[in-house]
Design an enzyme around this catalytic site. Structure first.
Site, mmCIF file in Angstrom:
data_model
loop_
_atom_site.group_PDB
_atom_site.id
_atom_site.type_symbol
_atom_site.label_atom_id
_atom_site.label_comp_id
_atom_site.label_asym_id
_atom_site.label_seq_id
_atom_site.Cartn_x
_atom_site.Cartn_y
_atom_site.Cartn_z
ATOM 1 N N SER A 140 71.374 4.465 38.508
ATOM 2 C CA SER A 140 71.692 3.041 38.663
ATOM 3 C C SER A 140 71.391 2.628 40.096
ATOM 4 C CB SER A 140 73.169 2.792 38.373
ATOM 5 O OG SER A 140 73.529 1.482 38.779
ATOM 6 N N TYR A 154 81.969 4.496 38.951
ATOM 7 C CA TYR A 154 80.709 4.482 38.196
ATOM 8 C C TYR A 154 79.536 4.714 39.149
ATOM 9 C CZ TYR A 154 76.675 2.526 35.717
ATOM 10 O OH TYR A 154 75.437 2.335 35.168
HETATM 11 P P1 NAP Z 1 74.813 0.459 26.446
HETATM 12 O O1 NAP Z 1 74.147 -0.791 26.003
HETATM 13 O O2 NAP Z 1 76.283 0.495 26.546
HETATM 14 O O3 NAP Z 1 74.301 1.666 25.495
HETATM 15 C C1 NAP Z 1 74.809 2.949 25.753
HETATM 16 C C2 NAP Z 1 74.119 3.968 24.869
HETATM 17 O O4 NAP Z 1 74.627 5.253 25.216
HETATM 18 C C3 NAP Z 1 74.395 3.789 23.388
HETATM 19 O O5 NAP Z 1 73.275 4.259 22.658
HETATM 20 C C4 NAP Z 1 75.611 4.688 23.161
HETATM 21 O O6 NAP Z 1 75.757 5.183 21.842
HETATM 22 C C5 NAP Z 1 75.268 5.836 24.091
HETATM 23 N N1 NAP Z 1 76.453 6.564 24.504
HETATM 24 C C6 NAP Z 1 77.510 6.107 25.237
HETATM 25 N N2 NAP Z 1 78.434 7.072 25.359
HETATM 26 C C7 NAP Z 1 77.944 8.164 24.704
HETATM 27 C C8 NAP Z 1 78.441 9.463 24.451
HETATM 28 N N3 NAP Z 1 79.632 9.867 24.909
HETATM 29 N N4 NAP Z 1 77.680 10.290 23.727
HETATM 30 C C9 NAP Z 1 76.477 9.914 23.242
HETATM 31 N N5 NAP Z 1 75.960 8.695 23.428
HETATM 32 C C10 NAP Z 1 76.694 7.827 24.148
HETATM 33 O O7 NAP Z 1 74.283 0.886 27.898
HETATM 34 P P2 NAP Z 1 72.920 0.538 28.647
HETATM 35 O O8 NAP Z 1 73.151 -0.663 29.482
HETATM 36 O O9 NAP Z 1 71.778 0.591 27.710
HETATM 37 O O10 NAP Z 1 72.867 1.789 29.641
HETATM 38 C C11 NAP Z 1 71.986 2.888 29.461
HETATM 39 C C12 NAP Z 1 71.975 3.688 30.772
HETATM 40 O O11 NAP Z 1 71.515 2.839 31.821
HETATM 41 C C13 NAP Z 1 73.357 4.178 31.190
HETATM 42 O O12 NAP Z 1 73.239 5.447 31.783
HETATM 43 C C14 NAP Z 1 73.789 3.146 32.220
HETATM 44 O O13 NAP Z 1 74.731 3.672 33.108
HETATM 45 C C15 NAP Z 1 72.460 2.837 32.883
HETATM 46 N N6 NAP Z 1 72.394 1.552 33.582
HETATM 47 C C16 NAP Z 1 72.626 0.375 32.943
HETATM 48 C C17 NAP Z 1 72.530 -0.811 33.656
HETATM 49 C C18 NAP Z 1 72.764 -2.156 33.041
HETATM 50 O O14 NAP Z 1 72.860 -3.174 33.800
HETATM 51 N N7 NAP Z 1 72.830 -2.275 31.716
HETATM 52 C C19 NAP Z 1 72.201 -0.793 35.020
HETATM 53 C C20 NAP Z 1 71.965 0.436 35.639
HETATM 54 C C21 NAP Z 1 72.063 1.584 34.905
HETATM 55 P P3 NAP Z 1 76.640 4.357 20.731
HETATM 56 O O15 NAP Z 1 75.812 3.145 20.399
HETATM 57 O O16 NAP Z 1 76.759 5.271 19.577
HETATM 58 O O17 NAP Z 1 77.927 3.998 21.392
#
Ligand code: NAP
Length: 245
Positions: A140, A154
């Site tokens: 991130s 986080y």
């Molecule tokens: P999201 O929309 O909340 O999706 C999270 C994904 O991870 C879903 O497929 C979820 O599965 C899976 N997941 C969560 N907990 C899990 C667990 N314990 N075991 C297996 N799968 C799990 O998140 P996102 O925004 O796409 O984020 C993806 C990555 O990018 C993360 O590492 C996040 O920290 C990083 N990130 C996001 C942002 C942002 O602004 N969105 C910015 C920087 C970094 P389920 O659908 O089954 O729950």
């Protein structure tokens, strides 16, 4: 189609950034397994999208907080796809709140899923990877800069991936395996919706004045997974609309 014949495993591929990565890798020709925790229906939809592109798509229910499930997910990927070339650690969770209020269970969950799981997935995957193999983790931009209160733990969990990536690139370089980190900025997903409470403030901190779409993060991952990135390892690619500029 420069990933034709490659086999990928993406963690957290049922929605958001991980789903976009799974689909982007399939569009470049890879067969793609991905994990999810709860969203079985959405995982099935992502698997169908991959199959519609003529590639193998495999949804695996595996909680990243469960070491046994991690081992099982890698074994199933190798058994069904016939091997493993690309590991993408994307599953992550973010619990907001002031450090003074952070519960032990929320802290533990972020450390288990955001920090321990990428290490355990890499441990399980490395014996199957060969020269040209790829390990890419999703960190991130908050690992670089923490401009608002309430995301401290986080951000800390994501900064662990910086040293993990650099150290692992040293360990696996002699085998011709590259290890890189993509650090997204604010990206429109359920974790951080572009119409959320804090979204305007996040936008105001970027150069481009907007959130990323998940596919804009996925294209950076697909680049690092492909042959054009053959010399890039131990690198951090921040894709954040200028948030850290
Ligand atoms: P999201 O929309 O909340 O999706 C999270 C994904 O991870 C879903 O497929 C979820 O599965 C899976 N997941 C969560 N907990 C899990 C667990 N314990 N075991 C297996 N799968 C799990 O998140 P996102 O925004 O796409 O984020 C993806 C990555 O990018 C993360 O590492 C996040 O920290 C990083 N990130 C996001 C942002 C942002 O602004 N969105 C910015 C920087 C970094 P389920 O659908 O089954 O729950």
């Amino acid at each position: 189609m420069d990933l034709l014949g490659k086999r990928a495993l993406v963690t957290g591929g049922s929605r958001g950034i991980g789903a976009a990565i799974a689909i982007a890798l399939a569009e470049k020709g890879a067969d793609v397994a991905f994990t999810y925790q709860r969203s079985a229906d959405r995982a099935a939809t992502v698997a169908r999208s991959i199959e519609e592109k003529g590639r193998r798509g495999l949804a695996i229910q595996a909680d990243s907080a469960d070491p046994e499930a991690i081992g099982r997910a890698v074994t199933e990927t190798v058994d069904v796809l016939g091997g493993l070339d690309i590991l993408v650690n994307s599953a992550g969770i973010a619990t907001a709140g002031m450090t003074v209020d952070l519960s032990l269970s929320d802290l533990q969950a972020m450390l288990d899923v955001n920090v321990r799981a990428p290490v355990l997935f890499a441990q399980a995957a490395i014996p199957h990877l060969s020269a040209g193999g790829r390990i890419i983790s999703i960190g991130s931009a908050l690992a670089e800069r923490v401009p608002f209160p309430g995301v401290t733990a986080y951000a800390m969990s994501k900064s662990a991936l910086l040293s993990f990536t650099r150290g692992l690139s040293r360990e696996l370089g002699p085998q011709g395996i590259t290890v890189n980190l993509v650090q997204p900025g604010s990206t429109d997903t359920e974790m951080n919706p572009a119409n959320g409470e804090n979204a305007d403030h996040q936008r105001s901190l970027t150069s481009l004045g907007r959130f990323a779409e998940p596919r804009e993060i996925a294209s950076a991952v697909a680049f690092l997974a492909g042959p054009a990135a053959s010399l890039i390892t131990g690198a951090v690619l921040t894709v954040d609309a200028g948030f850290t500029a």
